[in-house]
Motif scaffolding. Structure first.
Motif, PDB file in Angstrom:
ATOM      1  N   ASP A   1       0.829  -1.187   0.070  1.00 29.55           N
ATOM      2  CA  ASP A   1       0.357  -0.003   0.183  1.00 29.55           C
ATOM      3  C   ASP A   1       0.977   0.936   0.706  1.00 29.55           C
ATOM      4  O   ASP A   1       2.220   1.954   0.242  1.00 29.55           O
ATOM      5  CB  ASP A   1      -0.447  -0.280   1.614  1.00 29.55           C
ATOM      6  CG  ASP A   1      -2.292   0.338   0.799  1.00 29.55           C
ATOM      7  OD1 ASP A   1      -2.535   1.234  -0.046  1.00 29.55           O
ATOM      8  OD2 ASP A   1      -3.313   0.018   1.476  1.00 29.55           O
ATOM      9  N   ARG A   2      -0.039   1.982  -0.595  1.00 27.25           N
ATOM     10  CA  ARG A   2       0.630   3.386  -0.057  1.00 27.25           C
ATOM     11  C   ARG A   2       0.433   4.392   0.345  1.00 27.25           C
ATOM     12  O   ARG A   2      -0.751   4.114   1.391  1.00 27.25           O
ATOM     13  CB  ARG A   2       0.633   4.154  -1.864  1.00 27.25           C
ATOM     14  CG  ARG A   2       0.774   3.043  -2.829  1.00 27.25           C
ATOM     15  CD  ARG A   2       1.725   3.671  -3.677  1.00 27.25           C
ATOM     16  NE  ARG A   2       2.486   2.409  -4.279  1.00 27.25           N
ATOM     17  CZ  ARG A   2       4.119   2.398  -4.601  1.00 27.25           C
ATOM     18  NH1 ARG A   2       4.849   3.561  -4.303  1.00 27.25           N
ATOM     19  NH2 ARG A   2       3.909   1.765  -5.178  1.00 27.25           N
ATOM     20  N   ASN A   3       0.679   5.524   0.814  1.00 31.85           N
ATOM     21  CA  ASN A   3       0.206   6.576   2.058  1.00 31.85           C
ATOM     22  C   ASN A   3      -1.301   6.992   1.982  1.00 31.85           C
ATOM     23  O   ASN A   3      -1.666   7.170   0.233  1.00 31.85           O
ATOM     24  CB  ASN A   3       0.916   8.554   1.963  1.00 31.85           C
ATOM     25  CG  ASN A   3       1.309   7.929   0.324  1.00 31.85           C
ATOM     26  OD1 ASN A   3       1.782   7.688   0.029  1.00 31.85           O
ATOM     27  ND2 ASN A   3       1.022   9.790   0.349  1.00 31.85           N
ATOM     28  N   PRO A   4      -2.016   7.208   2.728  1.00 35.79           N
ATOM     29  CA  PRO A   4      -3.700   6.282   2.253  1.00 35.79           C
ATOM     30  C   PRO A   4      -3.473   8.691   2.494  1.00 35.79           C
ATOM     31  O   PRO A   4      -4.943   8.821   1.472  1.00 35.79           O
ATOM     32  CB  PRO A   4      -4.596   5.888   3.185  1.00 35.79           C
ATOM     33  CG  PRO A   4      -3.659   5.791   4.292  1.00 35.79           C
ATOM     34  CD  PRO A   4      -2.017   6.215   3.960  1.00 35.79           C
ATOM     35  N   GLY A   5      -2.689   9.664   3.172  1.00 37.08           N
ATOM     36  CA  GLY A   5      -3.564  10.932   2.704  1.00 37.08           C
ATOM     37  C   GLY A   5      -2.349  11.297   1.677  1.00 37.08           C
ATOM     38  O   GLY A   5      -1.774  10.962   0.244  1.00 37.08           O
ATOM     39  N   ASN A   6      -2.338  13.478   2.079  1.00 44.10           N
ATOM     40  CA  ASN A   6      -2.234  13.482   0.373  1.00 44.10           C
ATOM     41  C   ASN A   6      -1.013  14.704   1.671  1.00 44.10           C
ATOM     42  O   ASN A   6      -0.579  15.616   0.435  1.00 44.10           O
ATOM     43  CB  ASN A   6      -3.429  15.026   0.402  1.00 44.10           C
ATOM     44  CG  ASN A   6      -4.118  14.396  -0.574  1.00 44.10           C
ATOM     45  OD1 ASN A   6      -4.216  13.425  -1.467  1.00 44.10           O
ATOM     46  ND2 ASN A   6      -5.621  14.009  -0.182  1.00 44.10           N
ATOM     47  N   PHE A   7      -0.582  14.604   2.388  1.00 45.80           N
ATOM     48  CA  PHE A   7       0.423  14.931   2.561  1.00 45.80           C
ATOM     49  C   PHE A   7       1.785  14.395   3.569  1.00 45.80           C
ATOM     50  O   PHE A   7       2.544  14.933   4.454  1.00 45.80           O
ATOM     51  CB  PHE A   7       0.558  16.204   4.486  1.00 45.80           C
ATOM     52  CG  PHE A   7      -1.212  17.264   3.223  1.00 45.80           C
ATOM     53  CD1 PHE A   7      -0.885  18.516   2.636  1.00 45.80           C
ATOM     54  CD2 PHE A   7      -2.172  17.551   3.618  1.00 45.80           C
ATOM     55  CE1 PHE A   7      -1.584  18.854   2.791  1.00 45.80           C
ATOM     56  CE2 PHE A   7      -3.411  17.842   3.378  1.00 45.80           C
ATOM     57  CZ  PHE A   7      -3.153  18.846   2.492  1.00 45.80           C
ATOM     58  N   GLU A   8       1.840  13.092   2.989  1.00 46.77           N
ATOM     59  CA  GLU A   8       3.186  12.664   4.001  1.00 46.77           C
ATOM     60  C   GLU A   8       3.605  11.646   2.263  1.00 46.77           C
ATOM     61  O   GLU A   8       2.878  11.812   1.497  1.00 46.77           O
ATOM     62  CB  GLU A   8       2.430  11.784   4.787  1.00 46.77           C
ATOM     63  CG  GLU A   8       1.385  10.875   4.672  1.00 46.77           C
ATOM     64  CD  GLU A   8       0.424  10.069   5.823  1.00 46.77           C
ATOM     65  OE1 GLU A   8       1.354  10.953   6.410  1.00 46.77           O
ATOM     66  OE2 GLU A   8       0.505   9.219   6.160  1.00 46.77           O
TER      67      GLU A   8
ATOM     68  N   ILE B   1       9.083   3.675  10.556  1.00 51.22           N
ATOM     69  CA  ILE B   1       8.663   4.107  11.788  1.00 51.22           C
ATOM     70  C   ILE B   1       7.383   3.844  12.712  1.00 51.22           C
ATOM     71  O   ILE B   1       7.128   4.292  13.672  1.00 51.22           O
ATOM     72  CB  ILE B   1       8.062   5.689  10.933  1.00 51.22           C
ATOM     73  CG1 ILE B   1       6.628   5.350   9.445  1.00 51.22           C
ATOM     74  CG2 ILE B   1       8.657   6.724  10.207  1.00 51.22           C
ATOM     75  CD1 ILE B   1       5.997   6.152   9.240  1.00 51.22           C
ATOM     76  N   GLU B   2       7.162   2.227  12.178  1.00 50.77           N
ATOM     77  CA  GLU B   2       6.301   1.532  12.620  1.00 50.77           C
ATOM     78  C   GLU B   2       5.852   0.739  12.579  1.00 50.77           C
ATOM     79  O   GLU B   2       6.231   0.266  11.085  1.00 50.77           O
ATOM     80  CB  GLU B   2       4.271   2.535  12.555  1.00 50.77           C
ATOM     81  CG  GLU B   2       3.353   2.524  13.643  1.00 50.77           C
ATOM     82  CD  GLU B   2       1.818   2.843  13.268  1.00 50.77           C
ATOM     83  OE1 GLU B   2       1.986   4.081  12.248  1.00 50.77           O
ATOM     84  OE2 GLU B   2       1.440   2.382  13.904  1.00 50.77           O
TER      85      GLU B   2
ATOM     86  N   LYS C   1       4.910  -0.120   8.283  1.00 51.23           N
ATOM     87  CA  LYS C   1       4.891   1.398   7.745  1.00 51.23           C
ATOM     88  C   LYS C   1       6.740   2.025   7.586  1.00 51.23           C
ATOM     89  O   LYS C   1       7.107   2.033   8.538  1.00 51.23           O
ATOM     90  CB  LYS C   1       3.976   2.580   8.135  1.00 51.23           C
ATOM     91  CG  LYS C   1       4.027   4.005   7.266  1.00 51.23           C
ATOM     92  CD  LYS C   1       2.300   4.646   8.132  1.00 51.23           C
ATOM     93  CE  LYS C   1       1.478   4.560   7.944  1.00 51.23           C
ATOM     94  NZ  LYS C   1       0.760   5.466   7.727  1.00 51.23           N
TER      95      LYS C   1
ATOM     96  N   PRO D   1       7.821  14.793   3.489  1.00 54.14           N
ATOM     97  CA  PRO D   1       8.939  16.391   4.503  1.00 54.14           C
ATOM     98  C   PRO D   1       9.405  16.010   5.636  1.00 54.14           C
ATOM     99  O   PRO D   1       9.894  16.390   6.378  1.00 54.14           O
ATOM    100  CB  PRO D   1       7.125  16.775   4.638  1.00 54.14           C
ATOM    101  CG  PRO D   1       6.678  16.235   3.717  1.00 54.14           C
ATOM    102  CD  PRO D   1       6.564  14.953   3.485  1.00 54.14           C
ATOM    103  N   GLU D   2       8.822  14.990   6.336  1.00 51.18           N
ATOM    104  CA  GLU D   2       9.682  14.823   7.948  1.00 51.18           C
ATOM    105  C   GLU D   2      10.843  14.254   8.003  1.00 51.18           C
ATOM    106  O   GLU D   2      11.240  14.089   9.029  1.00 51.18           O
ATOM    107  CB  GLU D   2       8.341  14.598   8.637  1.00 51.18           C
ATOM    108  CG  GLU D   2       7.196  14.444   8.898  1.00 51.18           C
ATOM    109  CD  GLU D   2       7.097  15.032   9.774  1.00 51.18           C
ATOM    110  OE1 GLU D   2       8.271  15.612  10.744  1.00 51.18           O
ATOM    111  OE2 GLU D   2       5.904  15.936   9.927  1.00 51.18           O
TER     112      GLU D   2
ATOM    113  N   SER E   1       6.520  18.078   0.110  1.00 48.92           N
ATOM    114  CA  SER E   1       5.465  17.577  -0.078  1.00 48.92           C
ATOM    115  C   SER E   1       5.032  17.736  -1.498  1.00 48.92           C
ATOM    116  O   SER E   1       5.723  18.847  -1.983  1.00 48.92           O
ATOM    117  CB  SER E   1       4.166  18.340   0.362  1.00 48.92           C
ATOM    118  OG  SER E   1       2.696  18.682   0.310  1.00 48.92           O
ATOM    119  N   HIS E   2       4.938  16.608  -2.021  1.00 46.77           N
ATOM    120  CA  HIS E   2       4.478  16.330  -3.999  1.00 46.77           C
ATOM    121  C   HIS E   2       6.236  16.697  -4.400  1.00 46.77           C
ATOM    122  O   HIS E   2       5.499  16.969  -5.536  1.00 46.77           O
ATOM    123  CB  HIS E   2       2.967  16.627  -4.148  1.00 46.77           C
ATOM    124  CG  HIS E   2       2.048  16.136  -3.022  1.00 46.77           C
ATOM    125  ND1 HIS E   2       1.745  15.394  -4.068  1.00 46.77           N
ATOM    126  CD2 HIS E   2       1.136  16.908  -2.772  1.00 46.77           C
ATOM    127  CE1 HIS E   2       0.178  15.171  -3.114  1.00 46.77           C
ATOM    128  NE2 HIS E   2      -0.156  15.395  -2.653  1.00 46.77           N
TER     129      HIS E   2
END
Lengths: 308, 166
Positions: free
Chosen positions: A126-133, A163-164, A171, A178-179, A199-200
């Protein structure tokens, strides 16, 4: 009649805002280590099978769609890659000799050998489910000994770090997140800095190269040997694509194109390497088998290395 | 019965968001499914219902993100509450209104996420790219909104009682 309804509405609004702000504060201060983290890991463990299933269905469809849309580009890329494979085969022998020499020198100097670190092969589900990571989820986790901060690599170079991890997955924060921050150095004229994602953007940015550093477009960038870095030294990061002097001559801002194409990742390897300690070699387990045959007793001792 | 259906809708929304919609990206961005569903509920059942659903949908999504827990929950809840409150003053809603609501809620929710994220020290919400993300996500939300509004309306429809009790 309208007053109680208005009061209820206000109460719900205030309750939601206060609860959210409390959660944000707790999470920002303590991270996901407490009960909130445990709930998160349970959520991941529960959703993992669904993610695996949707990934199994979605990936072939995505590949088919890409093949259909990009067939012309794929043929061209195939020709280019064949030529590249032929060229790389010629360099392979030279590289092998160089690696052997390097390992010998490292042994002589008492440095950690990356080759001695075990790796755990994992599939990207899977990929990141959100838009800012920028993260990926892999299909192996705690049950394979994958822990937080382990480096993740692909054949082309560094992917990121764990990271987890939970039972059935982990993950991974990509270099482009960005982090994310990784200590790097250039190979041609060694200059050290910190490469950060944004980001992006598919590029990494190093904004603390010394103003006098000799950096050129196309220079190789690898991980630097920095104490307690989650990444072992000398792993391929990418190539320099642009160099811009900062205002007042403070330093150089350098853009790096990562060696890994993060959009095309299918399999990665997790390095069993502990920051500050070096490679983790799984403890050997000893099995003793005694076979009794008439007239003689044979004892066989087998030493195997297993992943806990 | 209604509460059970709402809980099922909540679970389905989070699962679709984290396991399905991250394969259906537009220019690398995913839509805010939880936000659209919360807005649809606020539209039909009032701002409190929308805010509560938005809070839990956002919280469920937050567990899968690296941004602080509660950030999406706050953004979804406030946006749904705002839409529900404004909708109370609208007598008739034309057909084109649904995609516009989807887009506007994406903008409002995205800006709340960026604003609170900046205060909480989230790195990913810095720079112009964050606003580009909000814009693209809002357009994606606008495309999905008519279908989501229709699905939510049918799933939660009850001829006897139009108010959801939590």
């Amino acid at each position: 009649m309208a007053r109680p309804r208005t009061n209820r509405r206000r109460f719900v609004l205030v309750l939601v805002i206060l609860t959210s702000l409390t959660l944000i504060t707790l999470d920002s201060r303590n991270g996901r280590s407490g009960p909130l983290g445990a709930v998160g890991r349970v959520a991941h463990t529960v959703v993992s099978p669904v993610q695996h299933a949707t990934s199994a269905v979605a990936n072939p469809i995505g590949d088919w769609w890409s093949g259909l849309v990009d067939s012309g580009r794929l043929k061209k890329e195939n020709r280019k890659l064949r030529a590249e494979v032929a060229k790389l085969r010629g360099r392979e022998d030279k590289a092998r000799i160089a690696i052997e020499n390097d390992n010998e020198l490292r042994r002589f100097l008492g440095l950690d050998l990356l080759e001695s670190a075990d790796t755990i092969l994992a599939r990207v589900v899977d990929r990141n489910p959100g838009n800012f990571e920028s993260t990926i989820v892999i299909n192996r986790g705690q049950e394979h000994g994958i822990q937080k901060d382990m480096a993740v690599i692909a054949p082309d170079g560094v992917v990121g770090h764990v990271i987890e991890s939970w039972h059935g997955g982990a993950k991974v924060r990509l270099l482009t997140d960005p982090e994310s921050a990784v200590a790097v150095r250039t190979v041609e004229h060694p200059a050290t800095g910190i490469a950060q994602g944004s980001s992006h953007s598919d590029d990494l940015t190093v904004s603390d190269f010394d103003a006098k550093a000799i950096v050129a477009r196309g220079d190789h960038v690898i991980t630097a040997d920095v104490s307690n870095s989650v990444f072992p030294p000398d792993l391929e990061v990418g190539r320099v694509t642009s160099i811009k002097p900062q205002d007042a001559g403070l330093g150089l801002t350098v853009k790096i194109k990562p060696a890994v194409d993060f959009n095309e990742l299918d399999y990665v390897e997790v390095l069993r390497w502990v920051p500050g300690e070096g490679p983790v070699v799984a403890p050997p387990t000893t099995t003793t088998t005694t076979t009794t045959v008439p007239g003689a007793t044979t004892t066989t001792t087998t030493t195997t290395t297993t992943v806990p | 019965m209604r509460v059970r259906r709402t809980v099922l809708l909540l679970v389905a929304t989070v699962l679709l968001q984290v396991a399905v919609f991250n394969h259906l990206r537009v220019d690398g961005r995913v839509p805010d499914l939880g936000l659209i569903v919360a807005v649809a509920i606020a539209f039909d059942y009032g701002p409190e219902s929308g805010a509560v659903f938005g809070f839990f949908a956002g919280l469920g999504f937050d567990f899968f993100l690296e941004t602080p827990l509660g950030l999406s929950a706050l953004a979804y809840a406030l946006t749904a509450f705002g839409v529900g409150t404004l909708q109370g003053g609208v007598l008739r809603t034309p057909k084109w209104f649904t995609p516009v609501i989807g887009a506007l809620s994406g903008v409002v929710g995205g800006l709340i996420f960026i604003g609170v994220g900046l205060l909480a020290g989230v790195e990913g919400v810095h720079g112009n790219e964050a606003f580009v993300t909000v814009l693209i996500t809002s357009l994606y939300n606008a495309l999905l909104a008519p279908f989501v509004f229709m699905a939510v309306g049918r799933w939660l429809r009850d001829p006897h009682d139009r108010i959801t009790r939590f």
